[in-house]
Design an enzyme around this catalytic site. Structure first.
Site, short mmCIF file in Angstrom:
data_model
loop_
_atom_site.label_atom_id
_atom_site.label_comp_id
_atom_site.label_asym_id
_atom_site.label_seq_id
_atom_site.Cartn_x
_atom_site.Cartn_y
_atom_site.Cartn_z
N CYS A 109 3.36 -10.29 -7.88
CA CYS A 109 4.14 -10.93 -6.83
C CYS A 109 3.48 -12.11 -6.14
O CYS A 109 3.95 -13.24 -6.20
CB CYS A 109 4.49 -9.85 -5.80
SG CYS A 109 5.11 -10.46 -4.26
N HIS A 165 4.85 -12.17 1.89
CA HIS A 165 3.74 -11.71 1.05
C HIS A 165 2.77 -12.82 0.65
O HIS A 165 2.22 -12.82 -0.45
CB HIS A 165 4.27 -11.01 -0.20
CG HIS A 165 3.34 -9.95 -0.70
ND1 HIS A 165 3.51 -9.28 -1.90
CD2 HIS A 165 2.20 -9.42 -0.16
CE1 HIS A 165 2.54 -8.41 -2.08
NE2 HIS A 165 1.74 -8.47 -1.03
#
Length: 721
Positions: A109, A165
């Site tokens: 990610c 993130h």
């Protein structure tokens, strides 16, 4: 039963489509978060849309850019790759636009999001190794000019809705300080879909993953995050914590926020809307109604996961309908991509590709993606040109008539997408990571070279495939997949079982791709076999055609398994003079390639010249190399030495795994071509060596207790670095 199940599926799809394609005015949802501030100018109505361009002509004003990112969506988790999956809105957009069949992302990610928003390969900015942990005091390099900042320079209003993130230990790392006018979402990597709480443990074990490999640690970011124990809120409206959405499924929540956002802004002002969904990352959670169409699937995780996919599809339909009603759609460009391959451990599937999230196989890096726009001159296109996630920066800034930084790695793909311009990308770096052990993957043309251990390389058939045997599986049987859509590609006929008239030596794939034993004849007569064996008859429809031609007389195993690489072991002799090699990068895999392959697993090739040794084993290794190549003996011997020299320069080790695949003809990475095309191996190693001076060590810091949300009134917050 099958007729009843198909009818239920059809009714479900029709209801979902009708619900979100009816052109009715948007009304605020009772669960919607507070709307963002109204943009300058008169609020739009459905009767006053932005002037649109004819397809194929430049838009009269810079287009609205809507960039959607699915989290952990696998290759086989959309309906145009797998007709068992119910994604009618996504498929309508994809088939009405450009489906990108060779679009690459990073294995996990944070690296993908870093590459997308910076336009840089993660190995050049220290973000190549793993995801950012919640209490890690670092973020995406603050010296980088991110995509929303470049778009703001040319007048765009920028909004981010969903997962960040990319660091939050300091406010400087957060979205509204990195170019976004507004942000609604969460800072960490995962959380509970209903409470919006994120769990974490602040003790002596919290840094156990900092020095570990991504393969092990990437899926530890999945704790459910209820309200009991070590769990804290992670949801913000801009910089303000939002606890008002307790009990609201996040996919609904984000769609409602976007509807409100679009209603309150002027469509004449260009917009960049970044939508990184929480879906379909673990924990596996979805309202029950979305799993009902998948009740025939025995695997509970797969049922829930596909329900989450369908719920996300519904949210995409809501966003597109809102774009249309508010006058944004006619001058918009919508991009959809996953952030990495699907994690098969959590219900995702990448069949027929090899591997999964967190590794360098195609299943971990080749992502589902498409472009949809009313201004496209060529809707209905399936593109096989090479695209890397870094390319979106320069492509979108160019479309907005802006300028991208000179030092980015991406290329502008727009002309090749919509015109006859040749594809600008011919090579790329999958990743380079030397944090715990050296592993890298590079590509030139159709050839992909893997250096070092790329991660587990299994092929995992989806649980929903009907097991085609004379006896039904235990439990409720899976349905046969519906007919494939027109133009989706050739369907692989069932792989034939060996018979007395067939030559079992008509080609050989990697050793662990088993050919069935003599028990096949028993199975053909209808004797019940184990569930594991009953999966062996299946192969997904978009398997590579040339490999089918070469291996159609073998029954290929689809059990999860790995196949071994070449391992070069050598003490390199005195360097030879460099030769100029002429390489046909577009050479096909043909029957000669397949027939030349031998079992590579565990093979140690040792130069007979190394340290002047002249042992029996060395002579055997040298003869083995000569047998396996298509070049003359002297040149082959020299090339082997050259490869060993390059590997030592690249990895600083004298025993390194290497694998070579033609991923255009063999996207499933079944046939290792190292022994057949050593000249290509050398070319790709040279490319890798040229990129190594740009390598920046991974920026990984120990997690710190100062991040504990108990220090911030129970909310994950900046202010601890």
């Amino acid at each position: 039963m099958a007729w009843s199940m198909n009818l239920r599926r059809i009714v479900w799809v029709v209801v979902m489509v009708i619900t979100y394609t009816a052109a009715t005015p948007l009304t605020p949802s009772s669960s919607s978060p507070p709307p963002p501030p109204t943009s300058p100018g008169a609020p739009p109505t459905a009767s006053s849309p932005t002037p649109s361009a004819s397809p194929g002509t430049p838009p009269p004003v810079p287009p609205h850019i809507i960039f959607m990112v699915a989290d952990d969506l696998g290759w086989n988790d959309v309906s145009w790759h797998n007709p068992q999956v119910l994604t009618p809105h996504l498929e309508s957009l994809a088939r009405g636009g450009i489906i990108l069949e060779q679009s690459y992302v990073q294995p996990v990610c944070t690296p993908t999001r870093s590459a997308l928003l910076s336009g840089r390969y993660p190995f050049t900015i220290g973000r190549q190794h793993s995801v950012l942990q919640p209490a890690e005091p670092v973020g995406l390099d603050l010296q980088l000019k991110l995509l929303p900042q470049a778009l703001k320079d040319v007048g765009y209003q920028t909004h981010a809705v969903g997962k960040w993130h990319l660091g939050f230990c300091s406010w400087d790392y957060t979205p509204t300080m990195r170019g976004f006018d507004t942000f609604y979402g969460y800072y960490t990597g995962s959380e509970h879909y209903y409470t919006h709480y994120r769990s974490h443990v602040f003790d002596s074990k919290m840094n156990s993953c900092n020095d570990s490999d991504v393969d092990y640690c990437s899926d530890l970011d999945d704790a459910p995050g209820g309200k009991e124990g070590h769990n804290w809120l992670d949801l913000r409206n801009n910089t303000t914590p939002d606890s008002s959405q307790d009990g609201v499924y996040s996919t609904y929540m984000f769609a409602s926020y976007i509807e409100d956002l679009l209603r309150t802004r002027n469509p004449e002002d260009p917009m960049f809307l970044y939508v990184p969904f929480q879906s379909v990352h673990a924990p596996l959670m979805v309202p029950e109604k979305y799993t009902e169409p998948y009740v025939y699937i025995n695997d509970a995780d797969r049922r829930t996961y596909l329900g989450m996919v369908s719920a996300m599809d519904e949210a995409v339909g809501r966003v597109v309908e809102a774009l249309k009603i508010t006058g944004h759609y006619d001058n918009s460009v919508i991009i959809f991509t996953t952030d990495n391959g699907g994690p098969t451990i959590h219900g995702a599937n990448n069949w027929p590709l090899r591997g999964h999230k967190a590794n360098l196989w195609e299943g971990g890096t080749r992502g589902v993606a498409f472009i949809h726009s009313p201004i496209l001159p060529n809707p209905g296109t399936i593109s096989h040109q090479l695209v890397h996630v870094t390319d979106w920066y320069k492509t979108l800034v160019g479309l907005a008539k802006g300028e991208a930084p000179e030092d980015i790695d991406g290329v502008d793909q727009w002309s090749s997408f919509v015109d006859s311009a040749p594809p600008p990308r011919t090579h790329m770096i999958y990743n380079i990571d030397n944090t715990t052990q050296f592993k890298a993957a590079v590509r030139i043309g159709k050839y992909k070279l893997l250096v070092g251990f790329p991660g587990k390389g299994e092929w995992t058939p989806p649980p929903e495939l009907r097991l085609n045997t004379v006896d039904a599986p235990l439990g409720q049987p899976n349905e046969s997949p519906p007919s494939r859509h027109p133009g989706q590609g050739p369907v692989l006929p069932q792989v034939l079982l060996p018979t007395e008239t067939e030559d079992p030596k008509d080609g050989q794939l990697e050793k662990d791709y088993d050919v069935l034993s003599s028990s096949d004849s028993v199975r053909r007569k209808g004797v019940k076999s184990s569930l594991e064996d009953r999966a062996l008859n299946y192969h997904q429809a978009n398997s590579s055609s040339k490999i089918r031609k070469s291996s159609h007389r073998h029954l290929i195993s689809t059990k999860r398994m790995d196949a071994g690489p070449f391992v070069f072991i050598s003490t390199v002799p005195k360097s030879r003079a460099s030769n100029s090699l002429s390489i046909d990068i577009d050479a096909d895999i043909d029957a000669a390639d397949i027939l030349s392959l031998q079992d590579n697993k565990g093979k140690h090739i040792e130069s007979a010249q190394s340290n002047g040794r002249d042992t029996k084993d060395a002579r055997e290794g040298e003869r083995d190399v000569k047998r396996k190549t298509i070049s003359d003996n002297v040149w082959t011997q020299e090339l082997d030495v050259a490869i060993q020299e390059l590997l030592l320069q690249v990895t600083k080790k004298n025993d390194t795994e290497i694998r070579l695949y033609n991923v255009e003809e063999d996207p499933e990475e079944r046939v290792d071509l190292v022994s057949v095309h050593m000249e290509v191996v050398e070319e790709l190693l040279q490319y890798l060596l040229e990129e190594l001076p740009r390598y920046v060590p991974a920026h990984i810091l120990p997690e710190v207790p100062e991040a504990n949300p108990d220090n911030f009134d129970g909310v994950w917050s900046p202010g601890w670095c």
